[in-house]
Design a protein around this motif. Structure first.
Motif, PDB file in Angstrom:
ATOM      1  N   GLY A 308       0.827  -1.192   0.000  1.00 29.14           N
ATOM      2  CA  GLY A 308       0.000   0.000   0.000  1.00 29.14           C
ATOM      3  C   GLY A 308       0.862   1.243   0.000  1.00 29.14           C
ATOM      4  O   GLY A 308       1.830   1.335   0.763  1.00 29.14           O
ATOM      5  N   LEU A 309       0.516   2.206  -0.853  1.00 29.19           N
ATOM      6  CA  LEU A 309       1.228   3.484  -0.942  1.00 29.19           C
ATOM      7  C   LEU A 309       0.208   4.609  -0.950  1.00 29.19           C
ATOM      8  O   LEU A 309      -0.708   4.627  -1.779  1.00 29.19           O
ATOM      9  N   ASN A 310       0.342   5.543  -0.026  1.00 28.72           N
ATOM     10  CA  ASN A 310      -0.514   6.732   0.021  1.00 28.72           C
ATOM     11  C   ASN A 310       0.327   7.947   0.369  1.00 28.72           C
ATOM     12  O   ASN A 310       1.201   7.871   1.233  1.00 28.72           O
ATOM     13  N   LYS A 311       0.029   9.063  -0.291  1.00 27.99           N
ATOM     14  CA  LYS A 311       0.690  10.312   0.070  1.00 27.99           C
ATOM     15  C   LYS A 311       0.179  10.778   1.425  1.00 27.99           C
ATOM     16  O   LYS A 311      -0.984  10.567   1.773  1.00 27.99           O
ATOM     17  N   LEU A 312       1.065  11.377   2.209  1.00 27.31           N
ATOM     18  CA  LEU A 312       0.686  11.967   3.488  1.00 27.31           C
ATOM     19  C   LEU A 312       0.534  13.471   3.334  1.00 27.31           C
ATOM     20  O   LEU A 312       1.448  14.141   2.833  1.00 27.31           O
ATOM     21  N   ASN A 313      -0.592  13.986   3.751  1.00 26.94           N
ATOM     22  CA  ASN A 313      -0.780  15.432   3.873  1.00 26.94           C
ATOM     23  C   ASN A 313      -0.659  15.812   5.341  1.00 26.94           C
ATOM     24  O   ASN A 313      -0.884  14.986   6.232  1.00 26.94           O
ATOM     25  N   TRP A 314      -0.318  17.065   5.586  1.00 28.13           N
ATOM     26  CA  TRP A 314      -0.189  17.551   6.965  1.00 28.13           C
ATOM     27  C   TRP A 314      -1.234  18.628   7.198  1.00 28.13           C
ATOM     28  O   TRP A 314      -1.220  19.674   6.545  1.00 28.13           O
ATOM     29  N   GLU A 315      -2.158  18.356   8.105  1.00 29.11           N
ATOM     30  CA  GLU A 315      -3.267  19.247   8.405  1.00 29.11           C
ATOM     31  C   GLU A 315      -3.256  19.625   9.886  1.00 29.11           C
ATOM     32  O   GLU A 315      -3.293  18.753  10.737  1.00 29.11           O
ATOM     33  N   GLN A 316      -3.189  20.919  10.164  1.00 33.00           N
ATOM     34  CA  GLN A 316      -3.192  21.410  11.544  1.00 33.00           C
ATOM     35  C   GLN A 316      -2.115  20.716  12.389  1.00 33.00           C
ATOM     36  O   GLN A 316      -2.326  20.422  13.572  1.00 33.00           O
ATOM     37  N   GLY A 317      -0.976  20.454  11.768  1.00 32.71           N
ATOM     38  CA  GLY A 317       0.138  19.869  12.500  1.00 32.71           C
ATOM     39  C   GLY A 317       0.082  18.382  12.678  1.00 32.71           C
ATOM     40  O   GLY A 317       0.847  17.820  13.470  1.00 32.71           O
ATOM     41  N   TRP A 318      -0.803  17.687  11.912  1.00 32.90           N
ATOM     42  CA  TRP A 318      -0.925  16.236  12.025  1.00 32.90           C
ATOM     43  C   TRP A 318      -0.994  15.600  10.639  1.00 32.90           C
ATOM     44  O   TRP A 318      -1.509  16.208   9.708  1.00 32.90           O
ATOM     45  N   PRO A 319      -0.494  14.366  10.508  1.00 31.38           N
ATOM     46  CA  PRO A 319      -0.546  13.705   9.194  1.00 31.38           C
ATOM     47  C   PRO A 319      -1.924  13.126   8.906  1.00 31.38           C
ATOM     48  O   PRO A 319      -2.625  12.673   9.812  1.00 31.38           O
ATOM     49  N   GLU A 320      -2.301  13.164   7.634  1.00 31.79           N
ATOM     50  CA  GLU A 320      -3.512  12.503   7.156  1.00 31.79           C
ATOM     51  C   GLU A 320      -3.194  11.756   5.874  1.00 31.79           C
ATOM     52  O   GLU A 320      -2.432  12.228   5.040  1.00 31.79           O
ATOM     53  N   VAL A 321      -3.796  10.586   5.723  1.00 28.40           N
ATOM     54  CA  VAL A 321      -3.591   9.772   4.540  1.00 28.40           C
ATOM     55  C   VAL A 321      -4.389  10.364   3.384  1.00 28.40           C
ATOM     56  O   VAL A 321      -5.577  10.646   3.520  1.00 28.40           O
ATOM     57  N   ALA A 322      -3.726  10.556   2.236  1.00 31.23           N
ATOM     58  CA  ALA A 322      -4.379  11.172   1.071  1.00 31.23           C
ATOM     59  C   ALA A 322      -4.557  10.155  -0.042  1.00 31.23           C
ATOM     60  O   ALA A 322      -3.864   9.136  -0.079  1.00 31.23           O
TER      61      ALA A 322
END
Length: 322
Positions: A308-322
């Motif tokens: 599995g490969l997903n880009k990580l976004n950073w929202e309000q100082g925390w990572p989210e799977v994109a």
């Protein structure tokens, strides 16, 4: 839409905006990037090579290798080593290595890995180096760090992080959870007598947290770890949680301030749809972006572990799977 529904929606949106971080609902998790070729993998570590293209190493074989020119089509590329180094047999009868970690430092590729047996903490972490990072080019340098049955930690699942000129290795599986030790940057091995820091655990035996990986983003260090049970196909309950700290050695807390040493941790990714038991994760950089690599068990393929490969976004100082 009724007025009551509208007010509820507005209230919910306001609450979400005020929260420091909110875990994604299971149904909202994005699927991994579609890939082709050799998808089968377990405990992946991925790197973009200086020569171009990508390499992934994993549990299985003599550290199984996959190569890709574009990060989408992967081919089976044999193993890191032609034969297991002889010292591996001290830790299991088959010379079977687990959960590698690849990194690049000072013109050299470094490959860390663990050797152990199921259900014991008689374990060791080793290291090898290569000028190219390609399978078949690795030179093994022996043990980095080990654990014995008398220890309260388990020396498997290594991952490296460099911080303020010092080199650190996270590791750990069950046996009171996640630990960290400082390494000699020249040899890549644990400093003699180095303190073993405690980063995360659970309040309940068997302390089912493992596979740590630490990433620096902004002013924080983020600890990613796999929780619950892997390795049971579609019955696996693996999931990825995260906490952060301003110090590489902790303390790590989740978005509500609960320490990871007290069972805290924000849920980053869990099984959804046909993607069961997401975990065994690592993070790699690609053209300035952070990517999460992990395995999942494919419900449409008898629970076969796949990449599995997903880009990580950073929202309000925390990572989210994109």
């Amino acid at each position: 839409m009724t007025v009551r529904t509208t007010l509820t929606a507005v209230a919910t949106a306001t609450l979400m905006a005020l929260m420091p971080h909110a875990a994604q609902a299971a149904e909202s998790y994005p699927d991994p990037r579609p890939i082709t070729g050799q998808e089968i993998i377990h405990d992946p570590t991925v790197i973009r090579l200086k020569s171009g293209g990508y390499a992934a190493y994993s549990t299985g074989g003599v550290i199984g290798a996959r190569l890709s020119s574009d990060g989408r089509h992967w081919q089976d590329s044999g193993n890191a080593f032609a034969e297991p180094p002889s010292w591996w047999y001290e830790y299991n009868d088959t010379g079977d290595p687990w959960a590698p970690d690849i990194s690049y430092r000072d013109g050299t590729y470094w490959l860390y890995y663990a050797v152990s047996s199921w259900g014991t903490n008689h374990s060791a972490i080793g290291v090898a180096t290569s000028e190219t990072g390609l399978p078949g080019t690795w030179t093994d340098h022996g043990k980095v760090f080990s654990s014995e049955r008398t220890d309260s930690w388990n020396a498997i699942d290594p991952a490296l992080i460099k911080s303020q000129g010092r080199l650190w290795m996270t590791f750990g599986s069950y046996w009171t959870g996640i630990r960290m030790v400082e390494l000699n940057p020249d040899t890549g091995k644990a400093l003699p007598g180095a303190e073993v820091h405690h980063l995360a655990t659970r309040p309940d035996a068997p302390y089912a947290v493992e596979g740590p990986y630490v990433v620096r983003h902004g002013r924080y260090y983020y600890l990613f770890a796999s929780y619950d049970a892997c390795c049971s196909g579609v019955n696996s309950t693996y999931k990825i949680k995260v906490g952060r700290s301003t110090s590489v050695t902790g303390p790590y807390v989740d978005s509500k301030g609960k320490p990871l040493l007290e069972g805290g941790g924000d849920l980053l990714l869990e099984g959804h749809g046909d993607y069961i038991g997401t975990g065994g994760q690592s993070v790699f950089k690609d053209r300035g972006e952070d990517w999460l690599a992990y395995h999942y068990y494919d419900a449409q393929d008898n629970g076969t572990p796949k990449l599995g490969l997903n880009k990580l976004n950073w929202e309000q100082g925390w990572p989210e799977v994109a």
